[in-house]
Design an enzyme around this catalytic site. Structure first.
Site, mmCIF file in Angstrom:
data_model
loop_
_atom_site.group_PDB
_atom_site.id
_atom_site.type_symbol
_atom_site.label_atom_id
_atom_site.label_comp_id
_atom_site.label_asym_id
_atom_site.label_seq_id
_atom_site.Cartn_x
_atom_site.Cartn_y
_atom_site.Cartn_z
ATOM 1 N N THR A 25 9.346 3.517 -5.102
ATOM 2 C CA THR A 25 8.230 4.120 -5.860
ATOM 3 C C THR A 25 6.861 3.656 -5.386
ATOM 4 O O THR A 25 5.846 4.212 -5.799
ATOM 5 C CB THR A 25 8.360 3.748 -7.352
ATOM 6 O OG1 THR A 25 8.508 2.329 -7.435
ATOM 7 C CG2 THR A 25 9.545 4.439 -7.996
ATOM 8 N N GLY A 26 6.813 2.619 -4.545
ATOM 9 C CA GLY A 26 5.519 2.057 -4.121
ATOM 10 C C GLY A 26 4.889 2.877 -3.005
ATOM 11 O O GLY A 26 5.412 3.925 -2.600
ATOM 12 N N MET A 27 3.769 2.409 -2.502
ATOM 13 C CA MET A 27 3.058 3.147 -1.452
ATOM 14 C C MET A 27 3.943 3.334 -0.229
ATOM 15 O O MET A 27 4.054 4.433 0.320
ATOM 16 C CB MET A 27 1.782 2.399 -1.037
ATOM 17 C CG MET A 27 0.612 2.468 -1.973
ATOM 18 S SD MET A 27 0.167 4.085 -2.629
ATOM 19 C CE MET A 27 0.276 5.149 -1.264
ATOM 20 N N CYS A 161 0.276 -4.060 8.845
ATOM 21 C CA CYS A 161 -0.229 -2.718 9.207
ATOM 22 C C CYS A 161 -1.405 -2.755 10.191
ATOM 23 O O CYS A 161 -1.452 -1.984 11.156
ATOM 24 C CB CYS A 161 -0.623 -1.960 7.947
ATOM 25 S SG CYS A 161 -1.399 -2.987 6.695
ATOM 26 N N GLN A 187 -10.101 -1.729 5.951
ATOM 27 C CA GLN A 187 -8.756 -1.381 5.494
ATOM 28 C C GLN A 187 -8.776 -0.619 4.170
ATOM 29 O O GLN A 187 -9.467 -0.998 3.223
ATOM 30 C CB GLN A 187 -7.910 -2.661 5.372
ATOM 31 C CG GLN A 187 -7.831 -3.394 6.701
ATOM 32 C CD GLN A 187 -6.832 -4.542 6.746
ATOM 33 O OE1 GLN A 187 -7.001 -5.444 7.543
ATOM 34 N NE2 GLN A 187 -5.800 -4.519 5.920
ATOM 35 N N SER A 190 -4.807 1.770 -0.068
ATOM 36 C CA SER A 190 -3.345 1.921 -0.113
ATOM 37 C C SER A 190 -2.657 0.717 0.535
ATOM 38 O O SER A 190 -1.478 0.459 0.271
ATOM 39 C CB SER A 190 -2.903 3.214 0.569
ATOM 40 O OG SER A 190 -3.353 3.245 1.916
ATOM 41 N N GLY A 191 -3.383 -0.032 1.343
ATOM 42 C CA GLY A 191 -2.832 -1.241 1.958
ATOM 43 C C GLY A 191 -2.516 -2.316 0.932
ATOM 44 O O GLY A 191 -1.774 -3.250 1.214
ATOM 45 N N ARG A 237 -11.812 -4.870 3.023
ATOM 46 C CA ARG A 237 -11.245 -3.751 2.246
ATOM 47 C C ARG A 237 -12.356 -2.759 1.926
ATOM 48 O O ARG A 237 -13.438 -3.168 1.475
ATOM 49 C CB ARG A 237 -10.632 -4.286 0.947
ATOM 50 C CG ARG A 237 -9.885 -3.254 0.155
ATOM 51 C CD ARG A 237 -8.517 -2.926 0.713
ATOM 52 N NE ARG A 237 -7.572 -4.025 0.605
ATOM 53 C CZ ARG A 237 -6.428 -4.078 1.276
ATOM 54 N NH1 ARG A 237 -6.097 -3.128 2.127
ATOM 55 N NH2 ARG A 237 -5.612 -5.112 1.128
ATOM 56 N N HIS A 244 -6.378 2.539 8.222
ATOM 57 C CA HIS A 244 -7.181 1.358 8.548
ATOM 58 C C HIS A 244 -7.944 1.628 9.845
ATOM 59 O O HIS A 244 -7.338 1.938 10.884
ATOM 60 C CB HIS A 244 -6.297 0.134 8.770
ATOM 61 C CG HIS A 244 -5.605 -0.373 7.534
ATOM 62 N ND1 HIS A 244 -5.832 0.118 6.268
ATOM 63 C CD2 HIS A 244 -4.679 -1.363 7.390
ATOM 64 C CE1 HIS A 244 -5.073 -0.543 5.402
ATOM 65 N NE2 HIS A 244 -4.365 -1.440 6.056
ATOM 66 N N ASN A 326 -1.889 3.091 7.808
ATOM 67 C CA ASN A 326 -1.275 1.819 7.421
ATOM 68 C C ASN A 326 0.070 1.969 6.740
ATOM 69 O O ASN A 326 0.929 1.091 6.866
ATOM 70 C CB ASN A 326 -2.224 1.036 6.505
ATOM 71 C CG ASN A 326 -2.679 1.838 5.309
ATOM 72 O OD1 ASN A 326 -3.343 2.870 5.482
ATOM 73 N ND2 ASN A 326 -2.354 1.410 4.108
HETATM 74 N N1 LIG Z 1 0.789 -0.817 1.721
HETATM 75 C C1 LIG Z 1 0.734 -1.075 3.030
HETATM 76 O O1 LIG Z 1 -0.148 -0.556 3.759
HETATM 77 C C2 LIG Z 1 1.747 -1.990 3.673
HETATM 78 C C3 LIG Z 1 1.774 -2.028 5.064
HETATM 79 C C4 LIG Z 1 2.689 -2.864 5.702
HETATM 80 C C5 LIG Z 1 3.563 -3.626 4.940
HETATM 81 N N2 LIG Z 1 3.499 -3.588 3.577
HETATM 82 C C6 LIG Z 1 4.467 -4.411 2.827
HETATM 83 O O2 LIG Z 1 5.459 -3.508 2.301
HETATM 84 C C7 LIG Z 1 5.931 -3.974 1.023
HETATM 85 C C8 LIG Z 1 5.679 -2.884 -0.012
HETATM 86 O O3 LIG Z 1 4.285 -2.640 -0.083
HETATM 87 P P1 LIG Z 1 3.661 -1.496 -1.017
HETATM 88 O O4 LIG Z 1 2.250 -1.397 -0.624
HETATM 89 O O5 LIG Z 1 4.539 -0.288 -0.998
HETATM 90 O O6 LIG Z 1 3.782 -2.191 -2.477
HETATM 91 P P2 LIG Z 1 3.793 -1.481 -3.903
HETATM 92 O O7 LIG Z 1 3.086 -0.184 -3.849
HETATM 93 O O8 LIG Z 1 3.334 -2.505 -4.863
HETATM 94 O O9 LIG Z 1 5.361 -1.172 -4.174
HETATM 95 C C9 LIG Z 1 6.276 -2.210 -4.446
HETATM 96 C C10 LIG Z 1 7.654 -1.616 -4.737
HETATM 97 O O10 LIG Z 1 8.527 -2.685 -5.091
HETATM 98 C C11 LIG Z 1 9.018 -2.502 -6.427
HETATM 99 N N3 LIG Z 1 9.070 -3.784 -7.139
HETATM 100 C C12 LIG Z 1 8.013 -4.481 -7.627
HETATM 101 N N4 LIG Z 1 8.447 -5.607 -8.246
HETATM 102 C C13 LIG Z 1 9.803 -5.583 -8.157
HETATM 103 C C14 LIG Z 1 10.836 -6.449 -8.634
HETATM 104 N N5 LIG Z 1 10.542 -7.575 -9.312
HETATM 105 N N6 LIG Z 1 12.125 -6.139 -8.354
HETATM 106 C C15 LIG Z 1 12.419 -5.017 -7.657
HETATM 107 N N7 LIG Z 1 11.500 -4.152 -7.198
HETATM 108 C C16 LIG Z 1 10.202 -4.433 -7.445
HETATM 109 C C17 LIG Z 1 8.028 -1.560 -7.094
HETATM 110 O O11 LIG Z 1 8.667 -0.881 -8.175
HETATM 111 P P3 LIG Z 1 7.810 -0.370 -9.458
HETATM 112 O O12 LIG Z 1 6.997 0.794 -8.970
HETATM 113 O O13 LIG Z 1 8.839 0.004 -10.441
HETATM 114 O O14 LIG Z 1 6.969 -1.546 -9.871
HETATM 115 C C18 LIG Z 1 7.680 -0.642 -5.923
HETATM 116 O O15 LIG Z 1 8.702 0.315 -5.733
HETATM 117 C C19 LIG Z 1 5.174 -5.284 0.757
HETATM 118 O O16 LIG Z 1 5.959 -6.366 1.182
HETATM 119 C C20 LIG Z 1 3.924 -5.146 1.625
HETATM 120 O O17 LIG Z 1 3.370 -6.387 1.968
HETATM 121 C C21 LIG Z 1 2.628 -2.775 2.937
#
Ligand SMILES: NC(=O)c1ccc[n+]([C@@H]2O[C@H](COP(=O)([O-])OP(=O)(O)OC[C@H]3O[C@@H](n4cnc5c(N)ncnc54)[C@H](OP(=O)(O)O)[C@@H]3O)[C@@H](O)[C@H]2O)c1
Length: 355
Positions: A25-27, A161, A187, A190-191, A237, A244, A326
């Site tokens: 569900t996350g980004m 990213c 950046q 969404s990052g 940011r 980015h 990103n």
């Molecule tokens: N965003 C970027 O540009 C980017 C780029 C490279 C790497 N990353 C890495 O990729 C990962 C995800 O990033 P994101 O930006 O997608 O984060 P995000 O939007 O916060 O999404 C996090 C996901 O993990 C779930 N989650 C949160 N707490 C949890 C828990 N306690 N148990 C199980 N699931 C849980 C969330 O579910 P709910 O929605 O139900 O809370 C959501 O599906 C991170 O490690 C981040 O550092 C991100």
């Protein structure tokens, strides 16, 4: 059945390989769901998110944030718990979990014989876990044979990213002897994930600090490029949704012209043909004022091209700008390409071999 044999049998039987998306569900998770919906080799069968989603389906519970269509055919998938995935995992798992949870779950999955492709930083570079970009360091995939798990399972990570965009743009320039890299990043929000940064903190504002980001760029760039270079980053940011932007100055050991750089980018390609990689991974835009983040979801496949622009020379320094999506190239799309590299090596199709 062992992982490699299972992948071979599934694909040669005309079926797609079942996969799970953790953090769907996350980004980053949303990008996985969009890119995997019609993927040639992978089929999403299992998803997880936070515990508040238990008992719900993807469609009824996800607040879609991407400027691309919602994956309608996956809307009825129910959420599993992480424990259920660890107990009964599919052969391939894509992880978009917060780092602290990834650090616990990903080793459990690898121990259970699963191929884990992760966006989280928890396992990057630890115990022969590669930080992989197929067009930059494809041979680092071989590190999985030296990981601790005897089950055949393993973990492969993609880079941070901002590092991904920079490493891709620098890869074809290694032959000129890169010495120092000065980079400033701009950046997008969404990052920081979803819901991410409070509107009041970022609207009409920029924040000239991103926790741990500069250290990640310094550490990961060397590891991916296999160079011993000095990196001087600043990470900022900005109130932009996706993409980015980075401004870069490079010092070289050799004398280099902007034309040399442009030509090296134009000739650069991945040594392996993979479904999610563009034919031209780096595209130089000669219009002054480009690339801009509004281009983030362009290219084919959308979001997977690193755009460069603004080449200039001052003394023996070369300057340029780059744009990386990103959450696509810099996250989920990068992970999918890594999994494709593993599969293509496993099935050993002609034209799919790593040179
Ligand atoms: N965003 C970027 O540009 C980017 C780029 C490279 C790497 N990353 C890495 O990729 C990962 C995800 O990033 P994101 O930006 O997608 O984060 P995000 O939007 O916060 O999404 C996090 C996901 O993990 C779930 N989650 C949160 N707490 C949890 C828990 N306690 N148990 C199980 N699931 C849980 C969330 O579910 P709910 O929605 O139900 O809370 C959501 O599906 C991170 O490690 C981040 O550092 C991100």
């Amino acid at each position: 059945m062992k992982l490699k044999k299972l992948i071979h049998t599934t694909l040669s039987g005309g079926n797609r390989i079942p996969v799970a998306v953790l953090g769907a569900t996350g980004m980053v998770g949303q990008v996985f769901m969009w890119m995997l919906e019609k993927h040639l080799w992978f089929q999403v069968v299992t998803i997880t998110a936070g515990s508040s989603r238990n008992g719900k389906t993807y469609g009824e519970s996800t607040k879609w944030q991407l400027p691309v269509p919602f994956p309608e055919s996956l809307k009825n998938l129910p959420f599993s718990t992480l424990e259920q995935v660890v107990d009964s995992p599919p052969p391939i798992v894509f992880s978009a979990l917060p780092t602290e949870i990834a650090g616990k779950v990903e080793p459990q999955l690898a121990a259970a014989g699963v191929a884990v492709f992760s966006n989280a930083s928890a396992m990057r570079g630890k115990g022969n876990v590669p930080i992989l970009i197929p067009e930059v360091n494809p041979d680092d995939l071989d590190l999985i044979d030296h990981q601790e798990w005897k089950s055949g399972g393993f973990v492969v990570t993609n880079a941070n990213c901002a590092t991904t965009g920079l490493a891709t743009a620098l890869a074809p320039l290694r032959k000129f002897g890169i010495r120092d890299v000065f980079v400033s990043t701009y950046q997008s929000v969404s990052g920081a994930g979803y819901p991410g940064i409070p509107y009041m903190d970022i609207s009409g504002n920029v924040v000239p600090f991103i926790e741990n980001e500069e250290a990640k760029i310094r550490k990961e760039l060397d590891a991916i490029l296999h160079l011993d270079i000095q990196v001087f980053p600043f990470c900022v940011r900005v109130p932009v949704r996706f993409g980015h932007l980075e401004t870069v100055w490079l010092d070289f050991k050799k004398t280099v012209s902007p034309d040399d750089i442009r030509e090296s980018w134009a000739q650069f390609h991945c040594p392996v043909s993979l479904p999610s990689l563009p034919d031209t991974p780096i595209l130089y835009l000669s219009d002054r004022g480009q690339p801009q983040p509004v281009l983030s979801f362009t290219g084919s496949p959308p979001g997977m091209t690193v755009f460069t622009g603004g080449l200039k020379k001052q003394g023996n320094r070369i300057g340029f700008t780059l744009l990386v999506n990103n959450i696509v190239k810099g996250a989920a799309g990068g992970s999918i390409a890594n999994a494709e590299l593993f599969v293509s090596k496993t099935i050993g199709e002609s034209g799919c071999k790593v040179k």
